[in-house]
Design a protein around this motif. Structure first.
Motif, mmCIF file in Angstrom:
data_model
loop_
_atom_site.group_PDB
_atom_site.id
_atom_site.type_symbol
_atom_site.label_atom_id
_atom_site.label_comp_id
_atom_site.label_asym_id
_atom_site.label_seq_id
_atom_site.Cartn_x
_atom_site.Cartn_y
_atom_site.Cartn_z
ATOM 1 N N ILE A 160 0.863 -1.188 0.000
ATOM 2 C CA ILE A 160 0.000 0.000 0.000
ATOM 3 C C ILE A 160 0.893 1.229 0.000
ATOM 4 O O ILE A 160 1.656 1.451 0.937
ATOM 5 C CB ILE A 160 -0.920 -0.012 1.229
ATOM 6 C CG1 ILE A 160 -1.918 -1.167 1.115
ATOM 7 C CG2 ILE A 160 -1.647 1.310 1.379
ATOM 8 C CD1 ILE A 160 -2.760 -1.357 2.349
ATOM 9 N N PHE A 205 -0.357 4.528 -0.986
ATOM 10 C CA PHE A 205 -1.152 5.701 -0.614
ATOM 11 C C PHE A 205 -2.435 5.234 0.073
ATOM 12 O O PHE A 205 -2.909 4.121 -0.167
ATOM 13 C CB PHE A 205 -1.500 6.531 -1.852
ATOM 14 C CG PHE A 205 -0.306 7.203 -2.465
ATOM 15 C CD1 PHE A 205 0.036 8.511 -2.138
ATOM 16 C CD2 PHE A 205 0.502 6.516 -3.363
ATOM 17 C CE1 PHE A 205 1.157 9.117 -2.691
ATOM 18 C CE2 PHE A 205 1.626 7.121 -3.922
ATOM 19 C CZ PHE A 205 1.949 8.423 -3.578
ATOM 20 N N ALA A 206 -2.988 6.104 0.879
ATOM 21 C CA ALA A 206 -4.196 5.733 1.635
ATOM 22 C C ALA A 206 -5.448 5.802 0.765
ATOM 23 O O ALA A 206 -6.503 5.345 1.185
ATOM 24 C CB ALA A 206 -4.344 6.646 2.844
ATOM 25 N N TYR A 207 -5.330 6.364 -0.428
ATOM 26 C CA TYR A 207 -6.522 6.652 -1.237
ATOM 27 C C TYR A 207 -6.508 5.881 -2.552
ATOM 28 O O TYR A 207 -5.453 5.646 -3.129
ATOM 29 C CB TYR A 207 -6.615 8.160 -1.514
ATOM 30 C CG TYR A 207 -6.659 8.932 -0.234
ATOM 31 C CD1 TYR A 207 -7.850 9.131 0.445
ATOM 32 C CD2 TYR A 207 -5.486 9.404 0.351
ATOM 33 C CE1 TYR A 207 -7.884 9.784 1.659
ATOM 34 C CE2 TYR A 207 -5.505 10.063 1.568
ATOM 35 C CZ TYR A 207 -6.707 10.246 2.222
ATOM 36 O OH TYR A 207 -6.728 10.881 3.431
ATOM 37 N N GLN A 246 -11.506 5.199 -7.457
ATOM 38 C CA GLN A 246 -12.823 5.113 -6.838
ATOM 39 C C GLN A 246 -13.203 6.401 -6.116
ATOM 40 O O GLN A 246 -14.338 6.562 -5.680
ATOM 41 C CB GLN A 246 -12.868 3.951 -5.844
ATOM 42 C CG GLN A 246 -12.645 2.580 -6.471
ATOM 43 C CD GLN A 246 -13.712 2.217 -7.478
ATOM 44 O OE1 GLN A 246 -14.875 2.569 -7.313
ATOM 45 N NE2 GLN A 246 -13.317 1.562 -8.560
ATOM 46 N N LEU A 278 -12.144 7.354 -3.160
ATOM 47 C CA LEU A 278 -12.358 6.987 -1.754
ATOM 48 C C LEU A 278 -11.040 6.502 -1.162
ATOM 49 O O LEU A 278 -10.141 6.077 -1.902
ATOM 50 C CB LEU A 278 -13.379 5.851 -1.645
ATOM 51 C CG LEU A 278 -14.860 6.222 -1.662
ATOM 52 C CD1 LEU A 278 -15.713 4.968 -1.729
ATOM 53 C CD2 LEU A 278 -15.235 7.059 -0.434
ATOM 54 N N PRO A 279 -10.927 6.522 0.159
ATOM 55 C CA PRO A 279 -9.792 5.824 0.759
ATOM 56 C C PRO A 279 -9.847 4.343 0.387
ATOM 57 O O PRO A 279 -10.903 3.825 -0.019
ATOM 58 C CB PRO A 279 -10.001 6.031 2.270
ATOM 59 C CG PRO A 279 -10.821 7.271 2.366
ATOM 60 C CD PRO A 279 -11.728 7.246 1.160
ATOM 61 N N LEU A 280 -8.728 3.659 0.552
ATOM 62 C CA LEU A 280 -8.677 2.240 0.210
ATOM 63 C C LEU A 280 -9.768 1.466 0.937
ATOM 64 O O LEU A 280 -10.119 1.786 2.077
ATOM 65 C CB LEU A 280 -7.313 1.665 0.600
ATOM 66 C CG LEU A 280 -6.107 2.186 -0.180
ATOM 67 C CD1 LEU A 280 -4.821 1.633 0.421
ATOM 68 C CD2 LEU A 280 -6.202 1.839 -1.658
ATOM 69 N N ALA A 281 -10.272 0.449 0.277
ATOM 70 C CA ALA A 281 -11.277 -0.412 0.911
ATOM 71 C C ALA A 281 -10.644 -1.154 2.084
ATOM 72 O O ALA A 281 -9.423 -1.328 2.156
ATOM 73 C CB ALA A 281 -11.808 -1.409 -0.119
ATOM 74 N N LEU A 282 -11.509 -1.585 3.014
ATOM 75 C CA LEU A 282 -11.030 -2.296 4.195
ATOM 76 C C LEU A 282 -11.322 -3.783 4.061
ATOM 77 O O LEU A 282 -12.372 -4.177 3.535
ATOM 78 C CB LEU A 282 -11.720 -1.752 5.450
ATOM 79 C CG LEU A 282 -11.577 -0.251 5.703
ATOM 80 C CD1 LEU A 282 -12.318 0.138 6.982
ATOM 81 C CD2 LEU A 282 -10.113 0.169 5.800
ATOM 82 N N PRO A 322 -6.819 -1.564 5.698
ATOM 83 C CA PRO A 322 -6.901 -1.247 4.265
ATOM 84 C C PRO A 322 -6.188 -2.296 3.418
ATOM 85 O O PRO A 322 -5.226 -2.914 3.871
ATOM 86 C CB PRO A 322 -6.224 0.117 4.153
ATOM 87 C CG PRO A 322 -5.433 0.290 5.399
ATOM 88 C CD PRO A 322 -6.071 -0.546 6.451
ATOM 89 N N MET A 355 1.687 7.055 2.238
ATOM 90 C CA MET A 355 1.425 6.665 3.628
ATOM 91 C C MET A 355 2.697 6.641 4.453
ATOM 92 O O MET A 355 2.676 6.890 5.657
ATOM 93 C CB MET A 355 0.762 5.286 3.662
ATOM 94 C CG MET A 355 -0.717 5.328 3.363
ATOM 95 S SD MET A 355 -1.439 3.695 3.426
ATOM 96 C CE MET A 355 -1.721 3.517 5.176
ATOM 97 N N PHE A 411 -17.991 12.488 -6.341
ATOM 98 C CA PHE A 411 -16.668 11.873 -6.459
ATOM 99 C C PHE A 411 -15.620 12.758 -5.782
ATOM 100 O O PHE A 411 -15.556 13.965 -6.050
ATOM 101 C CB PHE A 411 -16.324 11.691 -7.941
ATOM 102 C CG PHE A 411 -15.115 10.843 -8.185
ATOM 103 C CD1 PHE A 411 -15.231 9.468 -8.247
ATOM 104 C CD2 PHE A 411 -13.877 11.418 -8.360
ATOM 105 C CE1 PHE A 411 -14.114 8.677 -8.476
ATOM 106 C CE2 PHE A 411 -12.756 10.643 -8.591
ATOM 107 C CZ PHE A 411 -12.876 9.264 -8.645
ATOM 108 N N ARG A 459 -13.479 4.425 6.525
ATOM 109 C CA ARG A 459 -12.338 3.702 5.962
ATOM 110 C C ARG A 459 -11.021 4.201 6.539
ATOM 111 O O ARG A 459 -10.022 3.488 6.554
ATOM 112 C CB ARG A 459 -12.314 3.850 4.435
ATOM 113 C CG ARG A 459 -13.417 3.067 3.740
ATOM 114 C CD ARG A 459 -13.253 3.114 2.237
ATOM 115 N NE ARG A 459 -14.301 2.367 1.564
ATOM 116 C CZ ARG A 459 -14.241 1.984 0.293
ATOM 117 N NH1 ARG A 459 -13.178 2.288 -0.436
ATOM 118 N NH2 ARG A 459 -15.232 1.312 -0.254
#
Lengths: 491, 249
Positions: A198, A200-202, A206, A208-212, A219, B119, B145, B208
């Motif tokens: 991973i 980046f957090a996003y 999509q 959105l932040p990464l799915a969990l 994430p 991160m 979005f 999230r």
């Protein structure tokens, strides 16, 4: 590192048409249930040279190990479709060899997914033509899709069958009975730290932040599986066990942990080219050792440029033969073309929409293949290149064709109705905007595992380059195409 | 060079603000990756603008809503440079149109100012004491979005503060600019439902990122007023299309 003597040996063995390199196991095929030791290093001859497989942390006794042991009724194990000699995937050539060696009796050809459809006469070679010809396994997905947590997903599109050449999208296998069958290549189970990394957090695709992960709440990278239906190795394992292995009960936590441990220690990459020699000499840093020893998840554009492993070959080593020098120069040029030759990318969801890069956007291969050392996407890599969607996909009469009708907003580029041989990510999300999105492929060990793309439509690396050239009207010169092929052959 | 002449905006005057609907034109300059130009002609005035600086760029298949301010910047694309600028992709279709470079150099790519860090990069912990604070995210017209290299950056800043401050509750308010307005002779209004879509999407984003869904309450407002927020870049109408994240103690 392969020494010069070893290289010569590898070359002479290749010349004798042996398929094994100097340190390869006697038997290329790892049969389920065999009592062997998986070595820390194994070399396999492939179509252009030598593939190396590294197992970090010491050798592994495979007897009783769940990756190598048939746990289900069909006699398969994970290793059946993730063969070391094929860069932990399975080439169509290997499938054909197994058919010839066993008269089609190998568990590889299990009716469930190793044939075009279980309803076909299984003894007929023609019933397995997709696996033998294109390296494709049948993937049966639920329709409508189910969420990772188990709940129903309400799709925003309808799906109808426009073509069903094998009958596996009709009757009890069809959408009316809650199923969709698509056909895909097995993805390599190696170099996993890169696919799980991973950066980046996003997830910009999509918005959105990464799915969990529904189990751990952590994430996930979003880079596993062609349609992203599993986001962790555990989830992938459960999916594979229930389908490819036809295992009715759950795998035990202990077995799953042992498989994850093995998968996390395996690295594969091309180690030597027949013409260019070892890929980690003269300053070059190709091969799997570099992969094993590097930090995963780095964006090439702000760190180590993608495929700069071969930079040192820009200056020919003294005394190098002309053929070897020319090949290495070609690889270096290929890396430059990969990074620097820009073209207009158009009408590709995941790139041109909804992310905001614009449609069109000028960029190069490295726009998506952006992770240092590995060339996969640092962000979750679901992109529609058009490999499965008309009009961009090549005619593939051997595959089913689906007619998708978007119920709400039309697809941003295809409109209300889409014809596709594989809806891809949309079979997971239920969104018509995701039709044809396929998670970016791993780019390592390519010479060992043709054919390419998720549907195996590119029979060799040149066909991959030609597809991109057509799709995006790039206008590669013949030299650039050869350079890209040579680059990809040493990854 | 004529092509590089400044698109002059008189220093004493406030920058020209424009808002119009049009079909975009792509100019295929080649100064490397992401270097192409996006041009937009205001049909009412006949002026051509360079809208390449928008964080979310046009789709040549569709109409766009342009909102921006003229900037004192060299003309590298063949239009008056708008910066700040937003382009929202609308449903109306357009005939694709691409111009060759025609001598314009285009814009060499550089990272935008709102570029979220990897991160692995440590975030500075915002110092306390902490009290009620509102963070805002801004959206394209009729879109929920979260824009890349804009909203992700703003969200990252918000979550860094929220993680440090540990508020008792968070109120997420989604807004929709649903009051009809006339732009380029056309009445446009956001769908009221987009207010909820925005709020729910931002709530999902916060969850999230580790925020307990139980402390988040969701509200909507379909008659928003503009806000004077530095991250709205002074674009008044665009500032209505937002989500407020209010951290309370």
């Amino acid at each position: 590192m392969l020494g010069a003597t070893t290289l010569l040996l590898a070359g002479s063995i290749a010349a004798r048409a042996s398929r094994d390199g100097p340190t390869a196991p006697a038997d290329r095929w790892w049969a389920p249930g065999s009592n062997r030791t998986f070595p820390t290093q194994a070399d396999y001859a492939d179509t252009t040279g030598t593939l190396r497989v590294l197992l970090t942390g010491g050798p592994l006794a495979t007897k009783g190990h769940p990756f190598f042991t048939p746990v289900g009724p069909n006699g398969r194990a994970c290793v059946t479709c993730h063969q070391p000699a094929d860069a932990m995937s399975l080439s169509a050539a290997t499938a054909t060899e197994r058919w010839q060696a066993t008269g089609g009796k190998d568990p590889l050809f299990a009716a469930y997914d190793g044939s075009n459809c279980p309803t076909l006469p299984q003894a007929d070679r023609a019933s397995h033509s997709l696996l033998l010809g294109y390296g494709l396994f049948r993937i049966q997905r639920p329709w409508p899709p189910r969420a990772a947590k188990g709940g129903a997903v309400t799709p925003d599109f309808d799906i109808e069958i426009a073509r069903d050449p094998w009958g596996c999208n009709s009757g009890k296998y069809g959408p009316g009975a809650g199923n969709i069958s698509v056909y895909r290549r097995p993805r390599p189970l190696a170099n996993m730290k890169y696919l799980l990394a991973i950066g980046f957090a996003y997830d910009p695709k999509q918005g959105l932040p990464l799915a969990l992960d529904p189990e751990t709440g952590k994430p996930v990278s979003g880079n596993l599986m062609a349609d992203g239906r599993a986001s962790t190795l555990d989830a992938q394992m459960r999916d594979a066990a229930a389908t490819h292995l036809e295992l009715l009960e759950q795998m035990t936590p202990t077995d799953m942990a042992r498989i994850v441990d093995f998968e996390s220690r395996i690295y594969t990459a091309q180690q030597a080219d027949r013409t260019g020699g070892a890929v980690d000499i003269a300053g070059a840093e190709g091969g799997p050792a570099k992969l094993a020893n590097s930090q995963a998840g780095q964006l090439g554009s702000i760190g180590k440029p993608v495929w700069s492993e071969f930079e040192a070959w820009e200056k020919p080593a003294p005394g190098l033969g002309p053929a070897r020098a020319a090949f290495r120069a070609s690889v270096v040029r290929g890396a430059h073309v990969f990074r620097d030759k820009t073209f207009l990318i158009t009408d590709s969801t995941g790139i041109n929409a909804p992310i905001g890069f614009g449609n069109p956007v000028r960029n190069s291969c490295v726009f998506c293949h952006n992770m240092s050392q590995m060339g996969n996407d640092v962000a979750p890599g679901q992109v529609d290149l058009g490999t499965t969607n008309q009009p961009f996909a090549d005619p593939m009469p051997w595959l089913p064709l689906f007619r998708i009708t978007c119920r709400k907003a039309p697809h941003p580029f295809y409109g209300r109705v889409i014809y596709t041989s594989d809806p891809g990510y949309a079979l997971t999300t239920g969104r018509c905007a995701d039709v044809g999105k396929i998670t970016l492929q791993s780019l390592r060990g390519l010479s060992a595992r043709a054919p390419y793309f998720s549907n195996g439509v590119a029979k060799d690396l040149r066909a991959v380059v030609d597809f991109y050239d057509r799709r995006y009207t790039i206008g590669y010169t013949e030299q650039e195409k050869r350079d890209l092929v040579n680059l990809m052959s040493v990854l | 060079m004529a092509l590089l002449a400044m698109a002059t905006v008189a220093a004493a005057e406030p920058p020209e603000t424009v808002r119009f609907i049009t079909c975009p034109t792509y100019r295929d300059t080649d100064a490397g990756r992401k270097s192409g130009c996006w041009l937009a002609d205001d049909r009412a005035t006949g002026r051509r603008y360079d809208v390449s600086a928008a964080p979310s760029k046009p789709d040549w298949n569709h109409e766009i809503l342009v909102e921006g301010k003229a900037a004192e910047a060299p003309d590298r694309c063949g239009g008056i440079v708008l910066d700040p600028v937003r382009t929202s992709v609308l449903a109306g279709t357009c005939t694709r149109h691409m111009l060759p470079a025609e001598g314009y150099p285009g814009n060499r790519f550089s990272l935008p100012k709102r570029d979220v860090a990897p991160m692995a990069a440590a975030r500075a912990v915002p110092p306390g004491p902490y009290s009620t604070r509102t963070f805002r995210l801004f959206f394209g017209f009729d879109s929920a979005f979260l824009m890349y290299q804009y909203d992700d950056y703003l969200l990252d800043r918000a979550i860094t503060w929220i993680r440090a401050a540990k508020p008792r509750t968070i109120v997420v308010t989604g807004y929709a600019a649903s009051g009809p307005e006339t732009v380029s002779g056309r009445a446009i209004a956001e769908d009221e439902e987009i207010a909820r879509d925005r709020a729910e999407r931002v709530t999902e984003a916060l969850v999230r990122l580790g925020i307990d869904r139980g402390i988040i309450s969701v509200r909507t407002d379909t008659r928003p007023r503009p806000v004077d927020d530095p991250d709205a870049d002074g674009l008044v109408e665009a500032s209505r299309r937002r989500v407020d994240i209010e951290a309370r103690f």
